[in-house]
Design a protein around this motif. Structure first.
Motif, PDB file in Angstrom:
ATOM      1  N   TRP A 148      11.587 -74.746  23.798  1.00  0.00           N
ATOM      2  CA  TRP A 148      11.356 -74.425  25.205  1.00  0.00           C
ATOM      3  C   TRP A 148      11.276 -72.925  25.443  1.00  0.00           C
ATOM      4  O   TRP A 148      11.496 -72.455  26.556  1.00  0.00           O
ATOM      5  N   GLY A 149      10.978 -72.202  24.380  1.00  0.00           N
ATOM      6  CA  GLY A 149      10.820 -70.760  24.510  1.00  0.00           C
ATOM      7  C   GLY A 149      11.843 -69.992  23.683  1.00  0.00           C
ATOM      8  O   GLY A 149      12.805 -70.563  23.157  1.00  0.00           O
ATOM      9  N   PRO A 150      11.641 -68.682  23.535  1.00  0.00           N
ATOM     10  CA  PRO A 150      12.548 -67.834  22.748  1.00  0.00           C
ATOM     11  C   PRO A 150      13.971 -67.881  23.288  1.00  0.00           C
ATOM     12  O   PRO A 150      14.184 -67.968  24.495  1.00  0.00           O
ATOM     13  N   GLN A 151      14.934 -67.793  22.385  1.00  0.00           N
ATOM     14  CA  GLN A 151      16.341 -67.867  22.764  1.00  0.00           C
ATOM     15  C   GLN A 151      17.088 -66.600  22.365  1.00  0.00           C
ATOM     16  O   GLN A 151      16.727 -65.936  21.385  1.00  0.00           O
ATOM     17  N   PRO A 152      18.161 -66.269  23.084  1.00  0.00           N
ATOM     18  CA  PRO A 152      18.945 -65.071  22.781  1.00  0.00           C
ATOM     19  C   PRO A 152      20.000 -65.347  21.708  1.00  0.00           C
ATOM     20  O   PRO A 152      21.185 -65.493  21.998  1.00  0.00           O
ATOM     21  N   TYR A 153      19.569 -65.462  20.461  1.00  0.00           N
ATOM     22  CA  TYR A 153      20.501 -65.749  19.370  1.00  0.00           C
ATOM     23  C   TYR A 153      21.437 -64.559  19.137  1.00  0.00           C
ATOM     24  O   TYR A 153      21.048 -63.420  19.398  1.00  0.00           O
ATOM     25  N   PRO A 154      22.648 -64.804  18.624  1.00  0.00           N
ATOM     26  CA  PRO A 154      23.248 -66.107  18.314  1.00  0.00           C
ATOM     27  C   PRO A 154      23.554 -66.881  19.598  1.00  0.00           C
ATOM     28  O   PRO A 154      23.935 -66.296  20.610  1.00  0.00           O
ATOM     29  N   LEU A 155      23.387 -68.190  19.507  1.00  0.00           N
ATOM     30  CA  LEU A 155      23.494 -69.046  20.681  1.00  0.00           C
ATOM     31  C   LEU A 155      24.446 -70.207  20.415  1.00  0.00           C
ATOM     32  O   LEU A 155      24.269 -70.973  19.470  1.00  0.00           O
ATOM     33  N   VAL A 156      25.450 -70.324  21.275  1.00  0.00           N
ATOM     34  CA  VAL A 156      26.390 -71.443  21.229  1.00  0.00           C
ATOM     35  C   VAL A 156      25.960 -72.453  22.282  1.00  0.00           C
ATOM     36  O   VAL A 156      26.071 -72.184  23.479  1.00  0.00           O
ATOM     37  N   PRO A 157      25.416 -73.615  21.887  1.00  0.00           N
ATOM     38  CA  PRO A 157      24.970 -74.607  22.870  1.00  0.00           C
ATOM     39  C   PRO A 157      26.151 -75.373  23.471  1.00  0.00           C
ATOM     40  O   PRO A 157      27.312 -75.083  23.190  1.00  0.00           O
ATOM     41  N   GLY A 158      25.795 -76.382  24.269  1.00  0.00           N
ATOM     42  CA  GLY A 158      26.801 -77.297  24.798  1.00  0.00           C
ATOM     43  C   GLY A 158      26.993 -77.198  26.293  1.00  0.00           C
ATOM     44  O   GLY A 158      27.421 -76.162  26.805  1.00  0.00           O
ATOM     45  N   HIS A 159      26.641 -78.297  27.016  1.00  0.00           N
ATOM     46  CA  HIS A 159      26.850 -78.327  28.459  1.00  0.00           C
ATOM     47  C   HIS A 159      27.457 -79.664  28.908  1.00  0.00           C
ATOM     48  O   HIS A 159      27.255 -80.081  30.044  1.00  0.00           O
TER      49      HIS A 159
END
Length: 351
Positions: free
Chosen positions: A51-62
């Motif tokens: 869904w597009g570029p991400q700001p890594y490092p990225l911790v997911p989870g919602h």
């Protein structure tokens, strides 16, 4: 606050342990020790960069359930020891018409997702629930009813509200004829919620292989979309169809199933869709719509509704270090349950 989580550092979605700092408490913040964190198919899409570029490092989870360990000086609703939850967003402008209408997900100035977005105050990247702790402003923290099993409540914060909101928006109640496309993490929650609202629910799937599972959670049965005769016979037989398919697909197969003034609501796929035939829409005043989670008030409503009706997601409990196996499983196809991580296995002091 020092904490640890599992983060993606690139689009390969290979999650690894990650030590980082949570912000110091602001006056309206709640600090939470995360007990359980659900895994959503959108986490996989996000860390893959679909869904597009991400700001890594990225911790997911919602899909977050935890316990309050500290509160800011202005916090009124929560105290240390409370069981709480955090869903798909952690902030919004709180000043526009949509925020005042309790629909912060449609904030005119953009809501702040739980992970992968700049914090509205300090600009740092929000990091999600695949971690030991989280700090969230009071207005976006939810109360977990006592009747809910904490270990199985987390998916209600996404899979639950994502399907509850359109069911409420389209006024589903006793006698409503509801179809649910797909019996995965979203689909099985749509079935349970619609059944509890009094609807007659049918699962629509490519085959009838999950019919026993569908009936076990209250559906009348399965309509196989590959069975042309059955699909034709089922024409104009639904008031509402909830489409939970998470990948690009042809909705034209399903729109003839709607009765006059019926709606097909997309809650799974994000992005371009195949061209679809308009004839069933025009000749039945049918419509194709979309829906995005729900506001904070409605998310509290679905938690309370699930507690009242003893609705829990179907869950498979895993350790955080099994997250990559769970992602691999999700890649192969949707499953009729939600992976939930027991975060007690995370040690902040681990190397």
């Amino acid at each position: 606050m020092k904490t640890i989580g599992y983060a993606a550092h690139s689009t390969d979605a290979n999650m690894v342990p990650y030590h980082f700092e949570r912000r110091a408490l602001r006056a309206n913040d709640v600090a939470i020790e995360i007990l359980y964190s659900g895994i959503c198919h959108s986490d996989l899409h996000t860390v893959n960069g679909d869904w597009g570029p991400q700001p890594y490092p990225l911790v997911p989870g919602h899909e977050i359930v935890g316990r309050v360990i500290d509160v800011g000086s202005d916090v009124k609703k929560y105290k240390v020891g409370d069981n709480v939850a955090v869903g798909c967003m952690v902030d919004s402008c709180q000043d526009c018409d949509q925020c005042h209408n309790h629909e912060e997900q449609f904030c005119r100035n953009g809501m702040t997702p739980t992970y992968g977005a700049p914090d509205r105050i300090d600009g740092t990247t929000t990091q999600g629930g695949y971690s030991k702790h989280i700090v969230v402003r009071e207005e976006f923290v939810l109360r977990v009813p006592e009747k809910l099993d904490l270990s199985r409540a987390a998916p209600i914060l996404c899979a639950g509200i994502t399907t509850y909101s359109p069911l409420r928006s389209w006024n589903v109640g006793k006698g409503s004829r509801v179809g649910v496309i797909g019996l995965g993490g979203l689909g099985h929650m749509a079935v349970k919620l619609a059944v509890a609202m009094g609807a007659d629910v049918t699962v629509i799937s490519r085959s009838s292989s999950k019919e026993d599972q569908a009936k076990a959670i209250g559906a009348k049965g399965i309509l196989a979309s590959t069975d042309e005769a059955a699909m034709e016979k089922a024409g104009a037989s639904f008031d509402l169809i909830i489409d939970t398919v998470p990948v690009k697909h042809d909705v034209s197969v399903y729109t003839p199933l709607l009765d006059v003034d019926g709606s097909l609501v997309i809650v799974g796929q994000v992005g371009p869709m195949d061209e679809f035939m308009t004839i069933p829409l025009i000749f039945g005043r049918r419509r194709v719509a979309g829906s995005l989670i729900g506001g904070i008030k409605e998310t509290q409503d679905v938690l309370d509704f699930c507690a009242e009706h003893n609705i829990h997601p179907e869950c498979k409990m895993i350790r955080p270090d099994e997250v990559n196996d769970a992602f691999a499983h999700l890649k192969t196809g949707d499953v009729a349950y939600r992976f939930v991580m027991d975060m007690s296995h995370l040690d902040v002091d681990a190397a």
